[in-house]
Design an enzyme around this catalytic site. Sequence first.
Site, PDB file in Angstrom:
ATOM      1  N   ASP A 243     -12.697   2.045  -2.222  1.00  0.00           N
ATOM      2  CA  ASP A 243     -11.364   1.443  -2.307  1.00  0.00           C
ATOM      3  C   ASP A 243     -11.480   0.104  -3.031  1.00  0.00           C
ATOM      4  OD1 ASP A 243      -8.520   1.908  -0.502  1.00  0.00           O
ATOM      5  OD2 ASP A 243      -8.841  -0.038  -1.468  1.00  0.00           O
TER       6      ASP A 243
ATOM      7  N   ASN B 170      -2.345   7.747   5.576  1.00  0.00           N
ATOM      8  CA  ASN B 170      -1.006   7.162   5.597  1.00  0.00           C
ATOM      9  C   ASN B 170      -0.066   8.179   4.972  1.00  0.00           C
ATOM     10  OD1 ASN B 170      -1.929   4.693   6.676  1.00  0.00           O
ATOM     11  ND2 ASN B 170      -2.522   3.981   4.639  1.00  0.00           N
TER      12      ASN B 170
ATOM     13  N   GLN C 246       1.743   4.327   2.964  1.00  0.00           N
ATOM     14  CA  GLN C 246       1.216   5.023   1.784  1.00  0.00           C
ATOM     15  C   GLN C 246       1.744   4.363   0.517  1.00  0.00           C
ATOM     16  OE1 GLN C 246       1.977   9.286   1.624  1.00  0.00           O
ATOM     17  NE2 GLN C 246       0.623   9.533  -0.159  1.00  0.00           N
ATOM     18  N   SER C 247       0.835   4.064  -0.395  1.00  0.00           N
ATOM     19  CA  SER C 247       1.244   3.434  -1.665  1.00  0.00           C
ATOM     20  C   SER C 247       0.884   4.301  -2.870  1.00  0.00           C
ATOM     21  CB  SER C 247       0.598   2.052  -1.809  1.00  0.00           C
ATOM     22  OG  SER C 247      -0.814   2.157  -1.794  1.00  0.00           O
ATOM     23  N   VAL C 248      -0.075   5.197  -2.721  1.00  0.00           N
ATOM     24  CA  VAL C 248      -0.443   6.104  -3.818  1.00  0.00           C
ATOM     25  C   VAL C 248      -0.095   7.518  -3.358  1.00  0.00           C
ATOM     26  CG1 VAL C 248      -2.308   7.010  -5.258  1.00  0.00           C
ATOM     27  CG2 VAL C 248      -2.314   4.584  -4.596  1.00  0.00           C
TER      28      VAL C 248
ATOM     29  N   HIS D 263      -4.909  11.300   0.207  1.00  0.00           N
ATOM     30  CA  HIS D 263      -6.288  10.795   0.309  1.00  0.00           C
ATOM     31  C   HIS D 263      -6.576  10.435   1.754  1.00  0.00           C
ATOM     32  CE1 HIS D 263      -3.462   7.600  -0.668  1.00  0.00           C
ATOM     33  NE2 HIS D 263      -4.174   6.794   0.094  1.00  0.00           N
TER      34      HIS D 263
ATOM     35  N   HIS E 135      -8.647   7.766   4.031  1.00  0.00           N
ATOM     36  CA  HIS E 135      -9.404   6.515   4.046  1.00  0.00           C
ATOM     37  C   HIS E 135     -10.554   6.706   5.027  1.00  0.00           C
ATOM     38  CE1 HIS E 135      -6.237   3.793   2.254  1.00  0.00           C
ATOM     39  NE2 HIS E 135      -5.458   4.772   2.681  1.00  0.00           N
TER      40      HIS E 135
END
Length: 113
Positions: free
Chosen positions: A30, A86, A93-95, A99, A101
């Site tokens: 990350d 997320n 969640q931003s992307v 995915h 983490h």
Amino acid sequence: MEATLFEKIINREIPADILYEDELSIVIKDISPQAPTHLLIIPKKVIPKLSDATGEDQNILGHLMLVAGKIAEQLELDETFRLVVNNGAKAGQSVFHLHLHLLSGRSLNWPPG
Ligand code: AMP
């Protein structure tokens, strides 16, 4: 449709610190780590978020979990790590390319924030 950030990383269009790759997934560091070890386990198939996954994705989802365990073992994380997904902007969640983490290397409180 424009490629997601993670597709661009998978396609080597933008750089990333890649730790592992196979036919279904990639693991990167990350860029803004929230723990001494903070990895992202990303499927090559674009699934925007976990709640968009279907029965067709069962193998991919299982694969991501197994890759997480394998990487944790390789990095000798002492069987102490946390996986986080997320799901949706309100959950952080931003992307919008699914995915996991993987966080390790510090005490991880519960409940999470
Ligand atoms: P989320 O907020 O759950 O969607 O997680 C997206 C994660 O991607 C965040 O932890 C970001 O720090 C990380 N991230 C954003 N851009 C990059 C990048 N270029 N390389 C690696 N990680 C990134």
